[in-house]
Design an enzyme around this catalytic site. Sequence first.
Site, PDB file in Angstrom:
ATOM      1  N   HIS A   1       1.573   6.307 -16.339  1.00 15.47           N
ATOM      2  CA  HIS A   1       0.127   6.443 -16.121  1.00 15.47           C
ATOM      3  C   HIS A   1      -0.564   6.807 -17.418  1.00 15.47           C
ATOM      4  O   HIS A   1      -0.301   7.857 -17.992  1.00 15.47           O
ATOM      5  CB  HIS A   1      -0.240   7.467 -15.039  1.00 15.47           C
ATOM      6  CG  HIS A   1      -1.289   6.912 -14.126  1.00 15.47           C
ATOM      7  ND1 HIS A   1      -2.608   6.837 -14.478  1.00 15.47           N
ATOM      8  CD2 HIS A   1      -1.181   6.323 -12.915  1.00 15.47           C
ATOM      9  CE1 HIS A   1      -3.270   6.249 -13.496  1.00 15.47           C
ATOM     10  NE2 HIS A   1      -2.432   5.919 -12.538  1.00 15.47           N
TER      11      HIS A   1
ATOM     12  N   GLU B   1       6.206  -0.160  -6.378  1.00 14.66           N
ATOM     13  CA  GLU B   1       5.576   1.129  -6.073  1.00 14.66           C
ATOM     14  C   GLU B   1       4.803   1.024  -4.768  1.00 14.66           C
ATOM     15  O   GLU B   1       4.279  -0.042  -4.459  1.00 14.66           O
ATOM     16  CB  GLU B   1       4.505   1.466  -7.117  1.00 14.66           C
ATOM     17  CG  GLU B   1       4.946   1.695  -8.495  1.00 14.66           C
ATOM     18  CD  GLU B   1       3.708   1.826  -9.391  1.00 14.66           C
ATOM     19  OE1 GLU B   1       2.559   1.731  -8.923  1.00 14.66           O
ATOM     20  OE2 GLU B   1       3.919   2.007 -10.582  1.00 14.66           O
TER      21      GLU B   1
ATOM     22  N   HIS C   1       2.511  -2.941  -7.530  1.00 17.22           N
ATOM     23  CA  HIS C   1       2.068  -1.983  -6.514  1.00 17.22           C
ATOM     24  C   HIS C   1       1.263  -2.771  -5.469  1.00 17.22           C
ATOM     25  O   HIS C   1       0.051  -2.924  -5.610  1.00 17.22           O
ATOM     26  CB  HIS C   1       1.203  -0.905  -7.177  1.00 17.22           C
ATOM     27  CG  HIS C   1       0.853   0.231  -6.276  1.00 17.22           C
ATOM     28  ND1 HIS C   1       0.609   1.504  -6.738  1.00 17.22           N
ATOM     29  CD2 HIS C   1       0.708   0.307  -4.935  1.00 17.22           C
ATOM     30  CE1 HIS C   1       0.331   2.298  -5.722  1.00 17.22           C
ATOM     31  NE2 HIS C   1       0.371   1.595  -4.620  1.00 17.22           N
TER      32      HIS C   1
HETATM   33  N1  PXP Z   1       3.105   4.623 -12.366  1.00 16.85           N
HETATM   34  C1  PXP Z   1       2.430   4.650 -11.188  1.00 16.85           C
HETATM   35  C2  PXP Z   1       3.060   5.357 -10.036  1.00 16.85           C
HETATM   36  C3  PXP Z   1       1.186   4.012 -11.052  1.00 16.85           C
HETATM   37  O1  PXP Z   1       0.548   4.045  -9.879  1.00 16.85           O
HETATM   38  C4  PXP Z   1       0.649   3.336 -12.156  1.00 16.85           C
HETATM   39  C5  PXP Z   1      -0.669   2.631 -12.031  1.00 16.85           C
HETATM   40  O2  PXP Z   1      -0.559   1.604 -11.095  1.00 16.85           O
HETATM   41  C6  PXP Z   1       1.379   3.331 -13.360  1.00 16.85           C
HETATM   42  C7  PXP Z   1       2.599   3.996 -13.446  1.00 16.85           C
HETATM   43  C8  PXP Z   1       0.889   2.615 -14.591  1.00 16.85           C
HETATM   44  O3  PXP Z   1      -0.263   3.237 -15.054  1.00 16.85           O
HETATM   45  P1  PXP Z   1      -1.151   2.536 -16.177  1.00 16.85           P
HETATM   46  O4  PXP Z   1      -1.716   1.292 -15.550  1.00 16.85           O
HETATM   47  O5  PXP Z   1      -2.187   3.552 -16.497  1.00 16.85           O
HETATM   48  O6  PXP Z   1      -0.243   2.211 -17.328  1.00 16.85           O
END
Ligand code: PXP
Length: 239
Positions: A192, A70, A43
């Site tokens: 997430h 992302e 990201h």
């Molecule tokens: N999906 C998205 C869209 C996210 O922004 C994030 C965090 O950057 C994640 C998945 C992954 O989340 P986590 O770091 O809590 O596993």
Amino acid sequence: MTKLSVNINKIATLRNARGGNNPDVIKVALDIEKFGSDGITVHPRPDERHITKNDVYELQKVIKTEFNIEGYPDERYLSIIKDTKPSQATLVPDKPEQLTSNHGWDTIKNNKELTDIIKTLKILSPTSRVSVFIDAKPDMVKGARDCGADRVELYTQSYAENYLRNKEKAIENFVKAAQCAKDCGLGLNAGHDLSLENLEYFHKTIPYLDEVSIGHALVCDSLYYGLENTIKMYLSCLK
Ligand code: PXP
């Protein structure tokens, strides 16, 4: 089969803390692939507080598995997608200064914006699948379909938060949204706060999940179990 895509933002955060190249983000990404991950997620935020634009370009040259980028679809993000043509572009509605994603798109209210962006992405990088990050609500799934998305990514923070109290209840909305995605012909991702604790039940209850993207908990677990073991443990939750 549900694919595991490892989000390596936190590896870059660690590197940036000292300004050098330790840990080497590219080497870690390649090792993550070697240890069995099906993909790498990044990201690249505009402030470059973790993954930088340069990292993305360097990663694109060497990643052999699925590369998922992302981001909020501003000019910078669109140019990164155009130049790197990743396997997947995941659109998140975050403001640049946001600490982490904390909500999904309102795909109904933002129909025009998302429709235009997805059309543009398909021209800039016809081979990239477009996924839209949404809250687990059937209306948002249908909205994403109407905007031309290929997939949705369900924002799983509320599932993770409520899992320990009542896992059956915590997953209810996700089952409904996932079923709706299936009915709409959309692919399904989730991410997430997924962890070794809550992933297996999520996968077992929603077996037609295409991909999970996991960063924070996986990197934390690797402090105790090592990166290779940790990846194998996450993969075994998805069997
Ligand atoms: N999906 C998205 C869209 C996210 O922004 C994030 C965090 O950057 C994640 C998945 C992954 O989340 P986590 O770091 O809590 O596993």
